[in-house]
Design a protein around this motif. Sequence first.
Motif, PDB file in Angstrom:
ATOM      1  N   UNK A   1     -12.965  95.679  51.997  1.00 43.71           N
ATOM      2  CA  UNK A   1     -14.066  96.653  52.038  1.00 43.71           C
ATOM      3  C   UNK A   1     -14.280  97.268  50.660  1.00 43.71           C
ATOM      4  N   UNK A   2     -13.182  97.569  50.002  1.00 37.88           N
ATOM      5  CA  UNK A   2     -13.265  98.192  48.677  1.00 37.88           C
ATOM      6  C   UNK A   2     -13.968  97.260  47.683  1.00 37.88           C
ATOM      7  N   UNK A   3     -13.644  95.970  47.785  1.00 38.19           N
ATOM      8  CA  UNK A   3     -14.266  94.979  46.896  1.00 38.19           C
ATOM      9  C   UNK A   3     -15.720  94.745  47.255  1.00 38.19           C
ATOM     10  N   UNK A   4     -16.050  94.986  48.503  1.00 43.22           N
ATOM     11  CA  UNK A   4     -17.400  94.699  48.997  1.00 43.22           C
ATOM     12  C   UNK A   4     -18.408  95.774  48.586  1.00 43.22           C
ATOM     13  N   UNK A   5     -17.969  97.031  48.626  1.00 41.98           N
ATOM     14  CA  UNK A   5     -18.919  98.123  48.439  1.00 41.98           C
ATOM     15  C   UNK A   5     -19.708  98.057  47.117  1.00 41.98           C
ATOM     16  N   UNK A   6     -19.106  97.674  45.991  1.00 42.00           N
ATOM     17  CA  UNK A   6     -19.918  97.591  44.773  1.00 42.00           C
ATOM     18  C   UNK A   6     -21.001  96.512  44.838  1.00 42.00           C
ATOM     19  N   UNK A   7     -20.877  95.573  45.772  1.00 41.91           N
ATOM     20  CA  UNK A   7     -21.864  94.490  45.864  1.00 41.91           C
ATOM     21  C   UNK A   7     -23.101  94.899  46.650  1.00 41.91           C
ATOM     22  N   UNK A   8     -22.958  95.935  47.448  1.00 43.70           N
ATOM     23  CA  UNK A   8     -24.073  96.306  48.329  1.00 43.70           C
ATOM     24  C   UNK A   8     -24.448  97.765  48.095  1.00 43.70           C
ATOM     25  N   UNK A   9     -25.714  98.072  48.313  1.00 42.25           N
ATOM     26  CA  UNK A   9     -26.089  99.471  48.136  1.00 42.25           C
ATOM     27  C   UNK A   9     -25.948 100.221  49.451  1.00 42.25           C
ATOM     28  N   UNK A  10     -24.687 100.302  49.881  1.00 46.30           N
ATOM     29  CA  UNK A  10     -24.400 100.990  51.129  1.00 46.30           C
ATOM     30  C   UNK A  10     -23.044 101.667  51.034  1.00 46.30           C
ATOM     31  N   UNK A  11     -22.908 102.734  51.793  1.00 45.48           N
ATOM     32  CA  UNK A  11     -21.625 103.448  51.796  1.00 45.48           C
ATOM     33  C   UNK A  11     -20.901 103.255  53.114  1.00 45.48           C
ATOM     34  N   UNK A  12     -21.654 102.702  54.088  1.00 40.82           N
ATOM     35  CA  UNK A  12     -21.096 102.598  55.431  1.00 40.82           C
ATOM     36  C   UNK A  12     -20.892 101.144  55.820  1.00 40.82           C
TER      37      UNK A  12
ATOM     38  N   UNK B   1     -14.530  76.758  61.105  1.00 43.88           N
ATOM     39  CA  UNK B   1     -15.758  77.492  61.433  1.00 43.88           C
ATOM     40  C   UNK B   1     -15.657  78.341  62.683  1.00 43.88           C
ATOM     41  N   UNK B   2     -14.444  78.756  63.010  1.00 40.89           N
ATOM     42  CA  UNK B   2     -14.273  79.643  64.161  1.00 40.89           C
ATOM     43  C   UNK B   2     -14.180  81.062  63.611  1.00 40.89           C
ATOM     44  N   UNK B   3     -14.860  81.977  64.287  1.00 40.47           N
ATOM     45  CA  UNK B   3     -14.896  83.331  63.756  1.00 40.47           C
ATOM     46  C   UNK B   3     -13.613  84.091  64.093  1.00 40.47           C
ATOM     47  N   UNK B   4     -13.035  84.700  63.049  1.00 38.97           N
ATOM     48  CA  UNK B   4     -11.834  85.504  63.298  1.00 38.97           C
ATOM     49  C   UNK B   4     -12.187  86.985  63.280  1.00 38.97           C
ATOM     50  N   UNK B   5     -13.474  87.289  63.014  1.00 42.46           N
ATOM     51  CA  UNK B   5     -13.907  88.674  62.996  1.00 42.46           C
ATOM     52  C   UNK B   5     -15.246  88.800  62.296  1.00 42.46           C
ATOM     53  N   UNK B   6     -15.640  90.037  61.994  1.00 37.05           N
ATOM     54  CA  UNK B   6     -16.916  90.248  61.305  1.00 37.05           C
ATOM     55  C   UNK B   6     -16.796  91.400  60.298  1.00 37.05           C
ATOM     56  N   UNK B   7     -17.734  91.363  59.353  1.00 40.09           N
ATOM     57  CA  UNK B   7     -17.936  92.521  58.487  1.00 40.09           C
ATOM     58  C   UNK B   7     -19.327  93.041  58.817  1.00 40.09           C
ATOM     59  N   UNK B   8     -19.446  94.341  58.985  1.00 36.70           N
ATOM     60  CA  UNK B   8     -20.775  94.919  59.193  1.00 36.70           C
ATOM     61  C   UNK B   8     -21.075  95.864  58.036  1.00 36.70           C
ATOM     62  N   UNK B   9     -22.261  95.714  57.457  1.00 35.22           N
ATOM     63  CA  UNK B   9     -22.660  96.612  56.374  1.00 35.22           C
ATOM     64  C   UNK B   9     -23.962  97.280  56.781  1.00 35.22           C
ATOM     65  N   UNK B  10     -23.941  98.609  56.737  1.00 34.50           N
ATOM     66  CA  UNK B  10     -25.146  99.329  57.120  1.00 34.50           C
ATOM     67  C   UNK B  10     -26.012  99.497  55.881  1.00 34.50           C
ATOM     68  N   UNK B  11     -27.133  98.838  55.891  1.00 35.03           N
ATOM     69  CA  UNK B  11     -28.041  98.933  54.751  1.00 35.03           C
ATOM     70  C   UNK B  11     -29.357  98.286  55.126  1.00 35.03           C
ATOM     71  N   UNK B  12     -30.384  98.554  54.360  1.00 36.94           N
ATOM     72  CA  UNK B  12     -31.690  97.996  54.699  1.00 36.94           C
ATOM     73  C   UNK B  12     -32.114  96.869  53.775  1.00 36.94           C
ATOM     74  N   UNK B  13     -31.495  96.815  52.648  1.00 41.73           N
ATOM     75  CA  UNK B  13     -32.033  95.934  51.622  1.00 41.73           C
ATOM     76  C   UNK B  13     -30.981  94.995  51.033  1.00 41.73           C
TER      77      UNK B  13
END
Length: 498
Positions: free
Chosen positions: A168-179, A246-258
Amino acid sequence: MRKKIVEVSTDYKIMIVDDEEGIINSMRVMLTRSGYYCVGVSNPLEAIEILKKENFDMIILDYIMTPIHGDEVVSKIREFNKDIYILLLTGHKDLAPPLETIRVLDIQGYCEKGDRFDQLLLLIESGIKSISQMRTIKRFKDGLNKILQAVPKIYQLQPIGTILEEILEGLMPLVNSKNAFILVDDCNSDMNEIIYKGVGDYNMKVDSMVTMLSPDLMEQIGRARETGEIIQMDHGIILPLLNEINKSSGVIYIESYNFDEGLRLLEIYSTQAALSINNAFLHSLINMKKEELDRTYQELRNRYIDTIEALRLTVDAKDIYTRGHSDRVAYYARKLGEAFGLSENELELLNVGGIFHDIGKIGTADDILFKTDKLDYDEYEEIKKHPLKGAYILSAISMFKDVVPLVKYHHERYDGKGYPEGLKGDEIPFLARILSVADAFDAMMSDRKYRSKLNLEETIEQFRINSGTQFDPKVVDMLLKILDNYELMQMELKETFS
Ligand SMILES: [Fe+2]
Protein backbone atom coordinates in the motif's frame (compact mmCIF):
# COMPACT_ATOMS: atom_id res chain seq x y z
CA MET A 1 -28.79 32.12 -27.99
CA ARG A 2 -27.57 30.87 -24.73
CA LYS A 3 -23.95 31.72 -24.08
CA LYS A 4 -21.75 28.71 -23.75
CA ILE A 5 -20.00 28.61 -20.40
CA VAL A 6 -16.51 27.27 -20.65
CA GLU A 7 -14.69 26.02 -17.64
CA VAL A 8 -11.11 27.19 -17.70
CA SER A 9 -8.76 24.38 -16.89
CA THR A 10 -5.60 25.21 -15.04
CA ASP A 11 -4.08 21.86 -15.96
CA TYR A 12 -2.05 23.53 -18.70
CA LYS A 13 -0.47 26.95 -18.37
CA ILE A 14 0.11 28.99 -21.49
CA MET A 15 2.16 32.19 -21.76
CA ILE A 16 1.62 34.64 -24.58
CA VAL A 17 4.57 36.89 -25.32
CA ASP A 18 3.99 39.76 -27.70
CA ASP A 19 5.15 43.35 -27.55
CA GLU A 20 1.75 44.45 -28.77
CA GLU A 21 -0.72 44.57 -25.89
CA GLY A 22 -3.64 44.44 -28.31
CA ILE A 23 -2.57 41.07 -29.68
CA ILE A 24 -2.07 39.71 -26.18
CA ASN A 25 -5.55 40.76 -25.18
CA SER A 26 -7.35 39.30 -28.16
CA MET A 27 -5.44 36.05 -27.88
CA ARG A 28 -6.24 35.82 -24.19
CA VAL A 29 -9.91 36.21 -24.90
CA MET A 30 -9.73 33.53 -27.57
CA LEU A 31 -7.78 31.06 -25.44
CA THR A 32 -9.81 31.62 -22.30
CA ARG A 33 -12.97 31.07 -24.30
CA SER A 34 -11.52 27.78 -25.47
CA GLY A 35 -10.87 26.79 -21.89
CA TYR A 36 -7.17 27.44 -21.58
CA TYR A 37 -5.48 29.21 -18.73
CA CYS A 38 -3.10 31.85 -20.03
CA VAL A 39 -0.89 34.72 -18.96
CA GLY A 40 0.24 37.54 -21.25
CA VAL A 41 3.65 39.24 -21.08
CA SER A 42 4.61 42.12 -23.36
CA ASN A 43 8.29 42.33 -22.56
CA PRO A 44 10.25 39.30 -23.84
CA LEU A 45 13.05 39.81 -21.29
CA GLU A 46 10.53 39.85 -18.49
CA ALA A 47 8.96 36.69 -19.95
CA ILE A 48 12.32 34.91 -19.73
CA GLU A 49 12.65 35.90 -16.06
CA ILE A 50 9.13 34.69 -15.26
CA LEU A 51 9.81 31.36 -16.98
CA LYS A 52 12.89 30.90 -14.83
CA LYS A 53 10.74 31.03 -11.72
CA GLU A 54 7.41 29.67 -12.82
CA ASN A 55 6.40 26.58 -14.70
CA PHE A 56 4.49 26.95 -17.99
CA ASP A 57 3.61 24.20 -20.42
CA MET A 58 3.42 26.28 -23.56
CA ILE A 59 4.63 29.64 -24.82
CA ILE A 60 3.17 31.44 -27.79
CA LEU A 61 5.77 33.83 -28.96
CA ASP A 62 5.83 36.71 -31.41
CA TYR A 63 8.77 36.55 -33.75
CA ILE A 64 9.45 40.20 -34.45
CA MET A 65 9.76 41.94 -31.09
CA THR A 66 11.80 44.51 -29.25
CA PRO A 67 14.23 44.55 -27.56
CA ILE A 68 14.98 41.00 -28.75
CA HIS A 69 13.44 38.85 -31.44
CA GLY A 70 11.49 35.69 -30.79
CA ASP A 71 14.28 33.35 -31.92
CA GLU A 72 16.64 35.01 -29.47
CA VAL A 73 14.07 34.65 -26.70
CA VAL A 74 13.71 30.93 -27.53
CA SER A 75 17.46 30.45 -27.53
CA LYS A 76 17.66 31.99 -24.03
CA ILE A 77 14.73 29.92 -22.77
CA ARG A 78 16.22 26.70 -24.14
CA GLU A 79 19.32 27.36 -22.00
CA PHE A 80 17.32 26.48 -18.91
CA ASN A 81 14.14 24.84 -20.15
CA LYS A 82 14.20 22.10 -22.76
CA ASP A 83 10.64 20.91 -22.18
CA ILE A 84 8.40 23.91 -22.74
CA TYR A 85 6.32 23.72 -25.89
CA ILE A 86 6.97 26.72 -28.12
CA LEU A 87 4.79 28.14 -30.87
CA LEU A 88 6.20 31.01 -32.86
CA LEU A 89 3.96 33.60 -34.45
CA THR A 90 5.17 35.43 -37.51
CA GLY A 91 3.76 38.63 -38.91
CA HIS A 92 4.18 37.53 -42.49
CA LYS A 93 5.36 34.48 -44.39
CA ASP A 94 8.49 36.24 -45.63
CA LEU A 95 9.43 37.19 -42.13
CA ALA A 96 9.37 33.63 -40.85
CA PRO A 97 12.61 32.38 -39.31
CA PRO A 98 14.63 29.94 -41.40
CA LEU A 99 13.65 26.27 -40.98
CA GLU A 100 17.10 25.52 -39.58
CA THR A 101 16.54 27.98 -36.70
CA ILE A 102 13.21 26.33 -35.93
CA ARG A 103 14.90 22.93 -35.79
CA VAL A 104 17.93 24.03 -33.77
CA LEU A 105 15.85 25.87 -31.19
CA ASP A 106 13.39 23.01 -30.95
CA ILE A 107 10.38 25.18 -31.79
CA GLN A 108 7.39 22.89 -32.09
CA GLY A 109 5.39 25.01 -34.54
CA TYR A 110 4.82 28.39 -36.05
CA CYS A 111 1.98 30.16 -37.77
CA GLU A 112 1.11 33.47 -39.24
CA LYS A 113 -0.72 36.02 -37.23
CA GLY A 114 -4.10 36.61 -38.74
CA ASP A 115 -7.47 37.98 -38.00
CA ARG A 116 -8.76 34.53 -37.39
CA PHE A 117 -7.13 32.31 -34.87
CA ASP A 118 -8.41 28.98 -36.18
CA GLN A 119 -5.03 27.82 -37.34
CA LEU A 120 -3.37 28.87 -34.11
CA LEU A 121 -6.08 27.19 -32.05
CA LEU A 122 -5.51 23.93 -33.90
CA LEU A 123 -1.79 24.20 -33.25
CA ILE A 124 -2.43 24.88 -29.57
CA GLU A 125 -4.80 21.94 -29.34
CA SER A 126 -2.34 19.54 -30.89
CA GLY A 127 0.38 21.06 -28.69
CA ILE A 128 -1.67 20.42 -25.56
CA LYS A 129 -2.25 16.85 -26.71
CA SER A 130 1.42 16.16 -27.06
CA ILE A 131 2.13 17.86 -23.72
CA SER A 132 -0.46 15.57 -22.16
CA GLN A 133 1.19 12.56 -23.78
CA MET A 134 4.60 13.71 -22.57
CA ARG A 135 3.18 14.03 -19.09
CA THR A 136 1.81 10.51 -19.29
CA ILE A 137 5.16 9.15 -20.40
CA LYS A 138 6.89 11.02 -17.60
CA ARG A 139 4.36 9.82 -15.04
CA PHE A 140 4.76 6.31 -16.35
CA LYS A 141 8.53 6.61 -16.11
CA ASP A 142 8.31 8.06 -12.61
CA GLY A 143 5.75 5.42 -11.70
CA LEU A 144 7.97 2.63 -12.95
CA ASN A 145 10.83 4.11 -10.96
CA LYS A 146 8.66 4.16 -7.88
CA ILE A 147 7.64 0.56 -8.52
CA LEU A 148 11.27 -0.39 -8.93
CA GLN A 149 12.03 1.28 -5.62
CA ALA A 150 9.10 -0.34 -3.85
CA VAL A 151 9.50 -3.85 -5.28
CA PRO A 152 12.64 -4.91 -3.36
CA LYS A 153 10.88 -3.89 -0.16
CA ILE A 154 7.75 -5.90 -0.85
CA TYR A 155 9.86 -8.88 -1.87
CA GLN A 156 11.68 -9.01 1.44
CA LEU A 157 10.66 -11.99 3.45
CA GLN A 158 8.67 -10.53 6.28
CA PRO A 159 5.33 -11.17 7.94
CA ILE A 160 2.48 -11.03 5.44
CA GLY A 161 0.82 -8.10 7.24
CA THR A 162 3.98 -6.03 6.85
CA ILE A 163 4.21 -6.93 3.16
CA LEU A 164 0.64 -5.74 2.61
CA GLU A 165 1.46 -2.46 4.35
CA GLU A 166 4.55 -2.04 2.18
CA ILE A 167 2.47 -2.73 -0.93
CA LEU A 168 0.00 0.00 0.00
CA GLU A 169 2.82 2.36 0.89
CA GLY A 170 4.47 1.77 -2.49
CA LEU A 171 1.15 2.16 -4.27
CA MET A 172 0.02 5.51 -2.89
CA PRO A 173 2.60 7.66 -4.75
CA LEU A 174 1.37 6.12 -8.02
CA VAL A 175 -2.23 7.18 -7.59
CA ASN A 176 -3.86 10.43 -6.64
CA SER A 177 -5.74 8.90 -3.77
CA LYS A 178 -5.37 8.64 -0.03
CA ASN A 179 -7.86 5.86 0.50
CA ALA A 180 -7.10 2.29 -0.41
CA PHE A 181 -7.10 -1.21 0.95
CA ILE A 182 -5.76 -4.61 0.17
CA LEU A 183 -7.27 -7.91 1.15
CA VAL A 184 -5.89 -11.35 0.52
CA ASP A 185 -6.84 -14.91 1.43
CA ASP A 186 -4.87 -16.19 4.35
CA CYS A 187 -3.24 -19.21 2.76
CA ASN A 188 -2.02 -20.33 6.19
CA SER A 189 -5.53 -20.62 7.52
CA ASP A 190 -7.85 -23.58 7.05
CA MET A 191 -10.83 -21.41 7.96
CA ASN A 192 -10.87 -19.34 4.75
CA GLU A 193 -9.81 -16.28 6.71
CA ILE A 194 -8.69 -13.10 5.01
CA ILE A 195 -5.95 -10.64 5.81
CA TYR A 196 -6.83 -6.97 5.43
CA LYS A 197 -4.84 -3.73 5.47
CA GLY A 198 -6.21 -0.31 4.67
CA VAL A 199 -5.04 3.30 4.57
CA GLY A 200 -6.91 6.59 4.89
CA ASP A 201 -10.66 6.02 5.27
CA TYR A 202 -10.10 2.29 5.02
CA ASN A 203 -7.66 2.07 7.91
CA MET A 204 -9.69 -0.31 10.06
CA LYS A 205 -9.81 -3.81 11.46
CA VAL A 206 -10.87 -6.67 9.27
CA ASP A 207 -14.16 -7.21 11.18
CA SER A 208 -15.31 -3.61 10.74
CA MET A 209 -14.21 -3.71 7.13
CA VAL A 210 -16.86 -6.29 6.27
CA THR A 211 -19.65 -4.08 7.65
CA MET A 212 -18.16 -0.84 6.27
CA LEU A 213 -17.84 -1.81 2.62
CA SER A 214 -20.94 -1.28 0.52
CA PRO A 215 -22.67 -4.36 -0.90
CA ASP A 216 -21.97 -2.98 -4.35
CA LEU A 217 -18.26 -2.76 -3.67
CA MET A 218 -18.24 -6.25 -2.16
CA GLU A 219 -19.99 -7.56 -5.25
CA GLN A 220 -17.51 -5.89 -7.56
CA ILE A 221 -14.62 -7.25 -5.51
CA GLY A 222 -16.11 -10.70 -5.97
CA ARG A 223 -16.43 -10.09 -9.69
CA ALA A 224 -12.82 -8.90 -10.00
CA ARG A 225 -11.67 -11.99 -8.12
CA GLU A 226 -13.80 -14.29 -10.21
CA THR A 227 -12.88 -12.87 -13.60
CA GLY A 228 -9.35 -11.74 -12.80
CA GLU A 229 -10.13 -8.45 -14.51
CA ILE A 230 -9.54 -4.89 -13.36
CA ILE A 231 -12.84 -3.25 -12.51
CA GLN A 232 -13.27 0.50 -12.81
CA MET A 233 -16.15 2.08 -10.97
CA ASP A 234 -17.30 5.66 -10.45
CA HIS A 235 -15.68 5.78 -7.06
CA GLY A 236 -12.59 3.71 -7.58
CA ILE A 237 -10.80 0.79 -9.08
CA ILE A 238 -10.36 -2.85 -8.09
CA LEU A 239 -7.16 -4.62 -9.05
CA PRO A 240 -7.24 -8.39 -8.69
CA LEU A 241 -4.06 -9.96 -7.36
CA LEU A 242 -3.38 -12.94 -9.55
CA ASN A 243 -0.98 -15.80 -9.00
CA GLU A 244 0.97 -17.71 -11.66
CA ILE A 245 -2.09 -19.69 -12.71
CA ASN A 246 -4.23 -16.54 -12.92
CA LYS A 247 -6.15 -17.40 -9.78
CA SER A 248 -6.99 -14.46 -7.60
CA SER A 249 -5.47 -14.46 -4.13
CA GLY A 250 -7.05 -11.12 -3.24
CA VAL A 251 -7.63 -7.56 -4.44
CA ILE A 252 -6.39 -4.03 -4.08
CA TYR A 253 -9.02 -1.31 -4.02
CA ILE A 254 -8.10 2.31 -4.65
CA GLU A 255 -10.65 5.03 -4.13
CA SER A 256 -10.17 7.60 -6.83
CA TYR A 257 -11.86 9.00 -9.89
CA ASN A 258 -9.07 9.49 -12.30
CA PHE A 259 -6.71 6.80 -13.47
CA ASP A 260 -6.74 7.18 -17.23
CA GLU A 261 -3.37 6.34 -18.54
CA GLY A 262 -1.99 5.17 -15.18
CA LEU A 263 -3.96 1.96 -15.48
CA ARG A 264 -1.13 0.04 -17.09
CA LEU A 265 1.18 1.11 -14.27
CA LEU A 266 -1.28 -0.18 -11.72
CA GLU A 267 -1.46 -3.46 -13.56
CA ILE A 268 2.32 -3.80 -13.44
CA TYR A 269 2.34 -2.90 -9.78
CA SER A 270 -0.44 -5.27 -8.82
CA THR A 271 1.31 -8.12 -10.65
CA GLN A 272 4.44 -7.47 -8.58
CA ALA A 273 2.37 -7.17 -5.43
CA ALA A 274 0.60 -10.47 -6.10
CA LEU A 275 3.91 -12.24 -6.73
CA SER A 276 5.43 -10.94 -3.52
CA ILE A 277 2.36 -12.04 -1.55
CA ASN A 278 2.49 -15.51 -3.08
CA ASN A 279 6.20 -15.63 -2.27
CA ALA A 280 5.54 -14.77 1.34
CA PHE A 281 2.84 -17.42 1.65
CA LEU A 282 5.04 -19.97 -0.05
CA HIS A 283 7.81 -19.18 2.37
CA SER A 284 5.58 -19.46 5.40
CA LEU A 285 4.19 -22.70 3.97
CA ILE A 286 7.71 -24.07 3.64
CA ASN A 287 8.44 -22.97 7.19
CA MET A 288 5.27 -24.60 8.38
CA LYS A 289 6.02 -27.80 6.51
CA LYS A 290 9.53 -27.73 7.92
CA GLU A 291 8.19 -27.31 11.44
CA GLU A 292 5.74 -30.11 10.82
CA LEU A 293 8.53 -32.27 9.44
CA ASP A 294 10.79 -31.41 12.38
CA ARG A 295 8.00 -32.31 14.74
CA THR A 296 7.34 -35.63 12.99
CA TYR A 297 11.05 -36.35 12.93
CA GLN A 298 11.35 -35.56 16.62
CA GLU A 299 8.42 -37.83 17.39
CA LEU A 300 9.94 -40.57 15.28
CA ARG A 301 13.27 -40.11 17.04
CA ASN A 302 11.61 -40.22 20.45
CA ARG A 303 9.67 -43.32 19.52
CA TYR A 304 12.82 -44.98 18.26
CA ILE A 305 14.76 -44.01 21.38
CA ASP A 306 11.91 -45.40 23.49
CA THR A 307 12.04 -48.66 21.54
CA ILE A 308 15.81 -48.94 21.79
CA GLU A 309 15.70 -47.97 25.44
CA ALA A 310 13.20 -50.73 26.04
CA LEU A 311 15.44 -53.17 24.20
CA ARG A 312 18.46 -51.97 26.14
CA LEU A 313 16.65 -52.47 29.41
CA THR A 314 15.85 -55.98 28.21
CA VAL A 315 19.57 -56.58 27.70
CA ASP A 316 20.37 -55.11 31.09
CA ALA A 317 17.60 -57.22 32.57
CA LYS A 318 19.00 -60.25 30.81
CA ASP A 319 22.42 -59.69 32.23
CA ILE A 320 22.51 -58.63 35.85
CA TYR A 321 26.25 -58.19 35.61
CA THR A 322 25.98 -55.47 32.99
CA ARG A 323 23.03 -53.71 34.59
CA GLY A 324 23.77 -49.96 34.73
CA HIS A 325 26.92 -50.57 32.73
CA SER A 326 25.75 -48.68 29.63
CA ASP A 327 24.76 -45.62 31.61
CA ARG A 328 28.13 -45.53 33.38
CA VAL A 329 30.03 -46.03 30.09
CA ALA A 330 28.07 -43.13 28.63
CA TYR A 331 28.96 -41.04 31.68
CA TYR A 332 32.72 -41.81 31.59
CA ALA A 333 32.88 -41.37 27.80
CA ARG A 334 31.28 -37.97 28.13
CA LYS A 335 33.66 -36.99 30.95
CA LEU A 336 36.62 -37.97 28.78
CA GLY A 337 35.15 -36.02 25.85
CA GLU A 338 34.72 -32.95 28.05
CA ALA A 339 38.33 -33.23 29.21
CA PHE A 340 39.41 -33.31 25.55
CA GLY A 341 37.36 -30.15 24.96
CA LEU A 342 35.07 -31.78 22.39
CA SER A 343 32.02 -30.05 20.95
CA GLU A 344 28.55 -30.49 22.43
CA ASN A 345 27.59 -32.51 19.37
CA GLU A 346 30.49 -34.93 19.90
CA LEU A 347 29.69 -35.18 23.61
CA GLU A 348 26.13 -36.12 22.71
CA LEU A 349 27.45 -38.78 20.34
CA LEU A 350 29.60 -40.20 23.17
CA ASN A 351 26.57 -40.18 25.42
CA VAL A 352 24.29 -41.99 22.96
CA GLY A 353 27.17 -44.26 21.87
CA GLY A 354 27.77 -45.18 25.51
CA ILE A 355 24.12 -46.00 26.09
CA PHE A 356 23.82 -48.14 22.98
CA HIS A 357 27.32 -49.61 22.60
CA ASP A 358 26.23 -53.14 23.56
CA ILE A 359 22.76 -52.95 22.02
CA GLY A 360 23.85 -55.68 19.57
CA LYS A 361 23.82 -58.14 22.45
CA ILE A 362 20.04 -58.22 22.10
CA GLY A 363 20.69 -60.59 19.25
CA THR A 364 23.06 -62.82 21.20
CA ALA A 365 21.63 -66.09 22.42
CA ASP A 366 20.93 -66.24 26.17
CA ASP A 367 22.94 -69.43 26.71
CA ILE A 368 26.06 -67.73 25.42
CA LEU A 369 25.33 -64.46 27.16
CA PHE A 370 24.71 -66.15 30.51
CA LYS A 371 27.37 -68.83 30.27
CA THR A 372 29.45 -68.84 33.44
CA ASP A 373 32.16 -71.15 32.08
CA LYS A 374 34.81 -70.01 29.71
CA LEU A 375 33.39 -69.43 26.21
CA ASP A 376 34.59 -71.72 23.43
CA TYR A 377 35.87 -70.32 20.13
CA ASP A 378 32.50 -70.33 18.35
CA GLU A 379 30.74 -68.81 21.29
CA TYR A 380 33.34 -66.08 21.52
CA GLU A 381 32.98 -65.47 17.77
CA GLU A 382 29.23 -65.10 18.33
CA ILE A 383 29.78 -62.54 21.11
CA LYS A 384 32.19 -60.65 18.85
CA LYS A 385 29.34 -59.99 16.45
CA HIS A 386 27.55 -57.64 18.84
CA PRO A 387 29.24 -54.40 17.67
CA LEU A 388 28.19 -55.10 14.08
CA LYS A 389 24.68 -56.13 15.11
CA GLY A 390 24.41 -52.95 17.19
CA ALA A 391 25.60 -50.89 14.20
CA TYR A 392 22.85 -52.40 12.04
CA ILE A 393 20.19 -51.72 14.63
CA LEU A 394 21.22 -48.06 14.82
CA SER A 395 21.62 -47.75 11.05
CA ALA A 396 17.91 -48.34 10.66
CA ILE A 397 17.24 -44.71 11.34
CA SER A 398 19.28 -41.92 9.83
CA MET A 399 19.32 -39.78 12.96
CA PHE A 400 21.65 -42.33 14.60
CA LYS A 401 24.00 -42.59 11.65
CA ASP A 402 26.76 -40.64 13.43
CA VAL A 403 26.60 -42.98 16.44
CA VAL A 404 27.02 -46.08 14.28
CA PRO A 405 30.88 -45.91 14.05
CA LEU A 406 31.17 -45.61 17.85
CA VAL A 407 29.11 -48.73 18.40
CA LYS A 408 30.68 -50.60 15.53
CA TYR A 409 34.29 -49.95 16.58
CA HIS A 410 34.14 -49.95 20.38
CA HIS A 411 35.99 -53.27 20.50
CA GLU A 412 38.75 -52.29 18.09
CA ARG A 413 42.23 -52.20 19.65
CA TYR A 414 44.85 -49.50 19.13
CA ASP A 415 47.34 -52.17 17.98
CA GLY A 416 44.91 -53.52 15.37
CA LYS A 417 44.13 -56.75 17.19
CA GLY A 418 40.53 -55.90 18.00
CA TYR A 419 37.27 -56.63 16.18
CA PRO A 420 35.17 -56.50 14.01
CA GLU A 421 37.56 -55.03 11.39
CA GLY A 422 40.97 -54.99 13.09
CA LEU A 423 41.37 -51.26 12.55
CA LYS A 424 44.56 -49.74 13.93
CA GLY A 425 45.57 -46.45 15.60
CA ASP A 426 44.00 -43.43 13.94
CA GLU A 427 41.96 -45.68 11.63
CA ILE A 428 39.68 -46.18 14.60
CA PRO A 429 37.40 -43.17 15.00
CA PHE A 430 38.59 -41.08 17.93
CA LEU A 431 35.19 -41.19 19.64
CA ALA A 432 35.24 -45.01 19.39
CA ARG A 433 38.72 -45.04 21.04
CA ILE A 434 37.28 -42.95 23.89
CA LEU A 435 34.27 -45.25 24.16
CA SER A 436 36.57 -48.29 24.27
CA VAL A 437 38.46 -46.85 27.26
CA ALA A 438 35.23 -45.88 29.04
CA ASP A 439 33.78 -49.35 28.41
CA ALA A 440 36.88 -51.16 29.67
CA PHE A 441 37.17 -48.89 32.71
CA ASP A 442 33.64 -49.66 33.89
CA ALA A 443 34.01 -53.34 33.06
CA MET A 444 37.19 -53.63 35.16
CA MET A 445 35.58 -51.74 38.02
CA SER A 446 32.51 -54.03 38.03
CA ASP A 447 31.92 -57.62 39.09
CA ARG A 448 31.51 -59.95 36.16
CA LYS A 449 30.24 -63.46 36.19
CA TYR A 450 33.70 -64.83 35.47
CA ARG A 451 35.74 -62.53 37.72
CA SER A 452 35.56 -60.08 40.60
CA LYS A 453 36.01 -56.37 40.05
CA LEU A 454 39.36 -54.68 40.30
CA ASN A 455 39.97 -51.79 42.62
CA LEU A 456 40.92 -48.35 41.29
CA GLU A 457 44.71 -48.88 41.62
CA GLU A 458 44.57 -52.25 39.87
CA THR A 459 42.43 -50.78 37.12
CA ILE A 460 44.83 -47.87 36.62
CA GLU A 461 47.67 -50.39 36.50
CA GLN A 462 45.85 -52.37 33.77
CA PHE A 463 45.43 -49.20 31.70
CA ARG A 464 49.13 -48.36 32.12
CA ILE A 465 50.06 -51.85 30.92
CA ASN A 466 47.68 -51.80 27.95
CA SER A 467 48.27 -48.19 26.88
CA GLY A 468 49.47 -48.13 23.28
CA THR A 469 48.43 -51.77 22.68
CA GLN A 470 44.77 -52.15 23.53
CA PHE A 471 44.11 -48.45 24.16
CA ASP A 472 45.03 -45.14 22.61
CA PRO A 473 47.70 -43.73 24.96
CA LYS A 474 46.27 -40.20 24.66
CA VAL A 475 42.92 -41.43 25.93
CA VAL A 476 44.55 -43.43 28.73
CA ASP A 477 46.49 -40.34 29.82
CA MET A 478 43.26 -38.37 29.87
CA LEU A 479 41.51 -41.08 31.86
CA LEU A 480 44.27 -41.02 34.47
CA LYS A 481 43.90 -37.27 34.65
CA ILE A 482 40.14 -37.29 35.21
CA LEU A 483 40.45 -40.10 37.73
CA ASP A 484 41.91 -37.50 40.12
CA ASN A 485 38.23 -36.66 40.58
CA TYR A 486 37.09 -40.28 40.91
CA GLU A 487 35.23 -39.72 44.17
CA LEU A 488 33.41 -36.74 42.77
CA MET A 489 32.45 -38.71 39.67
CA GLN A 490 31.05 -41.55 41.78
CA MET A 491 28.88 -39.07 43.65
CA GLU A 492 27.68 -37.56 40.39
CA LEU A 493 26.92 -41.01 38.98
CA LYS A 494 24.95 -41.96 42.05
CA GLU A 495 22.92 -38.74 41.88
CA THR A 496 22.21 -39.18 38.18
CA PHE A 497 21.27 -42.84 38.10
CA SER A 498 19.99 -43.61 41.57
FE1 LIG B 1 30.79 -54.32 23.97
